[in-house]
Design an enzyme around this catalytic site. Structure first.
Site, PDB file in Angstrom:
ATOM      1  N   PHE A 141       0.859  -1.179   0.000  1.00 52.54           N
ATOM      2  CA  PHE A 141       0.000   0.000   0.000  1.00 52.54           C
ATOM      3  C   PHE A 141       0.897   1.232   0.000  1.00 52.54           C
ATOM      4  CE2 PHE A 141      -2.379   3.528   1.743  1.00 52.54           C
ATOM      5  CZ  PHE A 141      -3.521   3.483   0.956  1.00 52.54           C
ATOM      6  N   ASP A 226       9.602   2.843   1.844  1.00 49.66           N
ATOM      7  CA  ASP A 226       8.410   3.617   2.160  1.00 49.66           C
ATOM      8  C   ASP A 226       8.173   3.519   3.665  1.00 49.66           C
ATOM      9  OD1 ASP A 226       5.882   4.583   2.676  1.00 49.66           O
ATOM     10  OD2 ASP A 226       4.944   3.642   0.929  1.00 49.66           O
ATOM     11  N   LYS A 255       2.961  11.246   6.873  1.00 56.78           N
ATOM     12  CA  LYS A 255       2.120  11.064   8.051  1.00 56.78           C
ATOM     13  C   LYS A 255       2.668  11.784   9.290  1.00 56.78           C
ATOM     14  CE  LYS A 255      -0.381   6.994   6.470  1.00 56.78           C
ATOM     15  NZ  LYS A 255      -1.565   7.762   6.053  1.00 56.78           N
TER      16      LYS A 255
END
Length: 401
Positions: A141, A226, A255
């Site tokens: 994802f 990531d 984030k």
């Protein structure tokens, strides 16, 4: 509007249904707690998928944002501003790298990393034009853009969004032999999550990340990590790659970098890699804006204390010690994770992940399901022992574990 039902009905009537939220309407929040429009409090065990690592409305982050709001919030990159250089310098230093390319959202940062890897492949490695390939993992994802969903293996994320972007090879996560077989002369990067969050907090086999690092270095391929969900303290270290002593060629961050205040993301790498860009080739109106840099600088300063990494490690041990006895008794099939992060596979006899999330909601605890049978637990790193214990006790009650 005063009732939960009225707020939800209005949202359903006037917004696209791209999410399926739990039936709670948050009005205020602080620390590890959120309060809804009726005044009921809930313990947040999701932390905005790690965007709220420092909790809701952390005083240091709010102070940094307020101070910057009084000065300047946006210039665009048409001009320099006085927070940009410090932010790039401090973030590069935190990562042990040389250059930073700031963006806003995580998926923007992933897209930037893809463009970076391709340009590096053509300019530095010498891959023939139009043939740069990137190897990715199943169950990944990395966001929701057209390019990113092109290499997703989640039918729900991918269906009806074609035609898809070529140039990606998908291999099983954790399988070094498959990765080795997929890398060829035109491969420019291997893009991986050190821990796959959306897939259910999947931790790769021990030695996998170190093997990826060795393989990519030997084959002159960039290792792009990531760390949007796994990084910045979540797993008990600043970066999840640190658990295997690995430093990738490229960090993709987001984030928690925005402190739960503003969206901030970045690609961080060496001068050889990020130095391939020339003015006009890539950009973002809001990327690296003054407000983002001010908040990001405070996040970096907080991480430098080591406090949040230690809390994630210590409370993470407590989390996993509490979850382990639930496995094998008919309530929980498996628990995975690292640091203050866990994926809990619910036995079908207790309902699916959505049902369990709704039962926890009724008891004042907020989590969210993923892929049907799994719930993710990722509290803010500011949660204390008593709060964590209380939240896990509600899970035991709900599951009858």
């Amino acid at each position: 509007m005063t009732s939960t039902e009225a707020f939800i009905a209005a949202a359903e009537a006037h917004s696209a249904h791209n999410y399926h939220p739990l039936p709670v309407v948050v009005a205020t929040a602080e620390g590890a707690w959120m309060t809804d429009v009726t005044g009921r409090r809930y313990l947040d065990l999701l932390a905005g998928y790690s965007a709220l690592n420092f909790g809701h409305r952390h005083p240091r982050l709010l102070a940094a944002a307020r101070a910057q709001l009084e000065r300047v919030t946006l210039t665009s990159r048409a001009f320099h501003h006085d927070r940009y250089a410090d932010f790039c310098t401090q973030l590069a230093d935190l990562c042990g790298m040389e250059l930073v390319l700031p963006m806003n959202t995580g998926t923007e940062a992933v897209e930037t990393a893809i463009k970076t890897a391709r340009k590096w492949g053509y300019r530095v490695k010498g891959v023939p034009d139009g043939r740069a390939g990137i190897v990715v993992a199943e169950n990944n994802f990395h966001g929701r853009t057209t390019t990113v969903v092109s290499f997703s293996t989640d039918p729900e994320a991918r269906a009806d969004f074609g035609p898809y972007t070529p140039g990606f090879t998908v291999v099983p996560y954790g399988d070094l032999a498959a990765l080795d077989a997929a890398v060829d002369a035109d491969t420019v990067a291997v893009l991986l999550e050190p821990i796959q969050g959306e897939a259910g907090v999947l931790v790769p086999p021990r030695g996998y990340l170190a093997g990826v690092r060795e393989l990519t270095r030997a084959r002159n391929v960039l290792f792009v990590a990531d760390e949007i969900q796994s990084g910045l303290g979540r797993t008990g270290t600043t970066f999840a790659c640190e658990h295997e002593g690995v430093v990738p060629d490229v960090y993709v961050l987001g984030k928690a970098l925005g402190g739960g205040v503003v969206p901030v993301s970045a690609v961080v790498s060496s001068r050889e890699v990020l130095g391939v860009f020339r003015p006009g080739e890539h950009g973002s109106t809001f990327g690296g804006n003054p407000l983002a840099c001010a908040v990001g600088l405070e996040v970096i300063a907080m991480l430098r204390t080591g406090e949040y990494q230690r809390r994630a490690a210590e409370l993470g041990d407590r989390l996993h010690r509490s979850l382990a006895p639930m496995v094998g008794g008919g309530a929980v099939d498996e628990v995975r994770g690292r640091g203050l992060w866990a994926g809990v596979d619910i036995n079908p006899s207790r309902g699916d992940g959505r049902a369990v999330s709704e039962r926890l909601l009724a008891r004042g605890v907020l989590v969210k399901d993923t892929h049907g049978a799994t719930i993710r637990i990722a509290p803010p790193l500011v949660i204390d022992e008593e709060e964590l214990d209380w939240g896990l006790e509600q899970l035991r009650v709900v599951l009858g574990a």
